[in-house]
Design a protein around this motif. Sequence first.
Motif, PDB file in Angstrom:
ATOM      1  N   THR A  84      25.509  29.855  40.662  1.00  0.00           N
ATOM      2  CA  THR A  84      26.355  30.145  39.591  1.00  0.00           C
ATOM      3  C   THR A  84      26.528  31.255  38.707  1.00  0.00           C
ATOM      4  N   GLY A  85      27.454  32.062  38.502  1.00  0.00           N
ATOM      5  CA  GLY A  85      27.355  33.338  37.743  1.00  0.00           C
ATOM      6  C   GLY A  85      28.620  34.145  38.087  1.00  0.00           C
ATOM      7  N   LEU A  86      28.720  35.293  37.370  1.00  0.00           N
ATOM      8  CA  LEU A  86      29.740  36.235  37.577  1.00  0.00           C
ATOM      9  C   LEU A  86      29.503  37.263  38.423  1.00  0.00           C
ATOM     10  N   TYR A  87      30.392  37.203  39.494  1.00  0.00           N
ATOM     11  CA  TYR A  87      29.803  38.470  40.664  1.00  0.00           C
ATOM     12  C   TYR A  87      30.954  39.651  40.386  1.00  0.00           C
ATOM     13  N   LEU A  88      30.100  40.734  40.237  1.00  0.00           N
ATOM     14  CA  LEU A  88      31.021  42.025  39.872  1.00  0.00           C
ATOM     15  C   LEU A  88      30.639  42.871  41.078  1.00  0.00           C
ATOM     16  N   CYS A  89      31.669  43.709  41.400  1.00  0.00           N
ATOM     17  CA  CYS A  89      31.677  44.782  42.346  1.00  0.00           C
ATOM     18  C   CYS A  89      31.902  45.999  41.450  1.00  0.00           C
ATOM     19  N   ALA A  90      31.136  47.161  41.891  1.00  0.00           N
ATOM     20  CA  ALA A  90      31.319  48.576  41.050  1.00  0.00           C
ATOM     21  C   ALA A  90      31.045  49.673  42.056  1.00  0.00           C
ATOM     22  N   GLY A  91      32.009  50.663  41.683  1.00  0.00           N
ATOM     23  CA  GLY A  91      31.850  51.681  42.602  1.00  0.00           C
ATOM     24  C   GLY A  91      31.615  53.014  41.716  1.00  0.00           C
ATOM     25  N   GLY A  92      30.993  53.952  42.544  1.00  0.00           N
ATOM     26  CA  GLY A  92      30.921  55.284  41.702  1.00  0.00           C
ATOM     27  C   GLY A  92      32.047  55.927  41.407  1.00  0.00           C
ATOM     28  N   SER A  93      32.183  56.451  40.139  1.00  0.00           N
ATOM     29  CA  SER A  93      33.473  57.125  39.579  1.00  0.00           C
ATOM     30  C   SER A  93      33.289  58.549  40.062  1.00  0.00           C
TER      31      SER A  93
END
Lengths: 111, 115
Positions: A84-93
């Motif tokens: 359980t939790g918040l799953y975040l994806c992130a990419g380099g800017s």
Amino acid sequence: TQLLEQSPQFLSIQEGENLTVYCNSSSVFSSLQWYRQEPGEGPVLLVTVVTGGEVKKLKRLTFQFGDARKDSSLHITAAQPGDTGLYLCAGGSHSGYALNFGKGTSLLVTP
Amino acid sequence: GAGVSQSPSNKVTEKGKDVELRCDPISGHTALYWYRQSLGQGLEFLIYFQGNSAPDKSGLPSDRFSAERTGGSVSTLTIQRTQQEDSAVYLCASSLKGTSEYEQYFGPGTRLTVT
């Protein structure tokens, strides 16, 4: 700004079920990262995918980077309440240092 | 070793007041970042420090926001004349170097509520 769209926004499942969450963009990323965030805490890095088509496994979690490096998925097998939790994806800017984050998928796994 | 720490963990302030948020990065990390996380908005980049310099302030939402970093370590984010729309969780992160290939380690955040 390179936008990352995550889906679904919310997901509630029972323990033992499988699930997949998605991270999509119209932009190409040199790498994508997946984080998990629990209430009251900061995001914690789970994995970084770099090569198009790459698949990485972390116990019951499988991460895939699309061939064109525009999208990624996270598959969880036999989900547990501890997932359980918040799953975040992130990419380099374009800046090369700041991260662009998606809005996240909030996952609830009930016993 | 110690991770990134932030203080206070919670701050409630009245509209119009100034607030200061503090971040203690991991020792030896040259890069420091501030992000803001609002409900339904995801994490929004605010500012990046390399050492004591801030080469990128483009994410600061208005001139009421400012930040400084001293001694290549502690950073303070200051919000002047707070507004209700400033209510959010402010997250600090640090990394060994200032490129996105280096893992960013996040602190627990400061939850700011402007009443």
